[in-house]
Design an enzyme around this catalytic site. Structure first.
Site, short mmCIF file in Angstrom:
data_model
loop_
_atom_site.label_atom_id
_atom_site.label_comp_id
_atom_site.label_asym_id
_atom_site.label_seq_id
_atom_site.Cartn_x
_atom_site.Cartn_y
_atom_site.Cartn_z
N GLY A 121 61.44 -85.56 -28.58
CA GLY A 121 62.50 -84.72 -29.11
C GLY A 121 62.22 -84.19 -30.50
O GLY A 121 63.13 -84.02 -31.31
N SER A 157 72.12 -95.87 -32.46
CA SER A 157 73.18 -95.21 -33.23
C SER A 157 74.22 -96.24 -33.61
O SER A 157 74.41 -97.25 -32.91
CB SER A 157 73.83 -94.11 -32.37
OG SER A 157 75.08 -93.71 -32.91
N TYR A 162 78.00 -92.40 -24.08
CA TYR A 162 77.05 -92.31 -25.19
C TYR A 162 76.89 -93.67 -25.86
O TYR A 162 75.76 -94.12 -26.12
CB TYR A 162 77.53 -91.27 -26.21
CG TYR A 162 76.61 -91.16 -27.41
CD1 TYR A 162 75.32 -90.66 -27.27
CD2 TYR A 162 77.03 -91.55 -28.69
CE1 TYR A 162 74.47 -90.56 -28.37
CE2 TYR A 162 76.19 -91.45 -29.78
CZ TYR A 162 74.92 -90.96 -29.62
OH TYR A 162 74.06 -90.87 -30.69
#
Length: 295
Positions: free
Chosen positions: A21, A137, A163
């Site tokens: 990414g 995260s 998520y």
């Protein structure tokens, strides 16, 4: 910013990094910083046109390779031509997107953020000489992984929960990989990092009113730049003497911004039995047997 910055990254001349990414946001900033200290960087990206634009600015030490983590065939194709690297940085990800499925039928967030990286690491690990860094995260704190419905086929889909689950899976994977490498007597290491709150293209993909809020919050003082958000993964990827299996992120304002350092995480991630079960389920779903004994 006081504390560790990109100016503190040790010289990386002669070392090779894979950054998934790396066509935008944290990945692009990570690639930029690494090339700046002499590293060779493979930008492993789905969108190779955007990656080419990034690489052209970084010079000959940056190369682009096609990798779509939402398609296991693409993961295997990338791995088949991979010749080796010192460090793998599992950076790519999606956040709070509407319900979609990967090419293999996985829920898009768990499929891209976790299962795609799980399969990639399994295939690349024999040719990684130093360490793996997996990006989680702070939202892993809401993670509540349901192993019997990892792909949201039985439950009503909730994008933020999905998520959070994927980021908890990233954390658990990084911790479990460190444990298994150590038990196998491998010199390779595994680290986990998170960016805090960084203003990147990751926000604004929900396709609802949250996109407007994300654009507004990205302008608040609490939001770091993408370059600052990349510092924890750069720290984990380049600093020597770090204990394998540790988690790094910003050290100010509840881990939302500031210089990188060791962070705490949700203690549920220390459940060794659950981590082993998630590992087994990930092997089953991806079809990739993850053997660290030869690593």
């Amino acid at each position: 910013m006081n504390g560790w910055t990109s100016a503190n990254i040790p010289d990386q001349t002669g070392r090779t990094f894979v950054v998934t990414g790396a066509n935008s946001g944290l990945g692009a900033e990570t690639a930029k910083a690494l090339v700046g200290v002499g590293a060779n960087v493979i930008l492993a990206c789905r969108n190779t046109a955007k990656a080419d634009a990034v690489a052209s600015k970084l010079g000959p030490n940056a190369t682009v390779a096609q990798l779509d983590l939402a398609d296991l065939a693409s993961v295997r194709s990338f791995a088949s031509s991979f010749t080796g690297a010192d460090v793998l940085i599992n950076n790519a990800g999606l956040m709070a997107v509407p319900l979609r499925r990967t090419a293999d039928g996985f829920e898009m967030q768990i499929g891209t953020n976790h299962l795609g990286h799980f399969a990639l690491t399994a295939l690349l690990l024999p040719k990684i000489t130093d360490r793996v860094v997996t990006v989680s995260s702070g939202v892993h704190q809401i993670g509540n992984i349901q192993l019997d419905d990892l792909n949201w086929e039985k439950r009503r889909y909730r994008r933020w929960q999905a998520y959070g689950d994927s980021k908890m899976a990233n954390l658990m994977f990084g911790l479990e990989l460190a444990k298994r490498l150590a038990e196998a007597g491998s010199s390779k290491e595994s680290f986990i990092a998170h960016p805090g709150y960084a203003a990147t293209e990751l926000q604004g993909r929900s396709e609802n009113f949250m996109d407007v809020l994300a654009k507004l919050s990205n302008k608040l003082p609490i939001a770091q730049s993408a370059a600052d958000g990349a510092l924890p993964q750069l720290y984990a990827a380049t600093m020597s003497g770090l204990p394998s299996g540790t988690y790094y992120g910003p050290t100010k304002f509840f881990g939302l911004h500031g210089a990188p350092g060791r962070n705490k995480y949700k203690k549920a991630a220390d459940d060794a039995d659950f981590r082993a079960a998630l590992w087994a389920e990930s092997e089953k779903l991806t079809g990739e047997k993850f053997d660290v004994s030869g690593s």
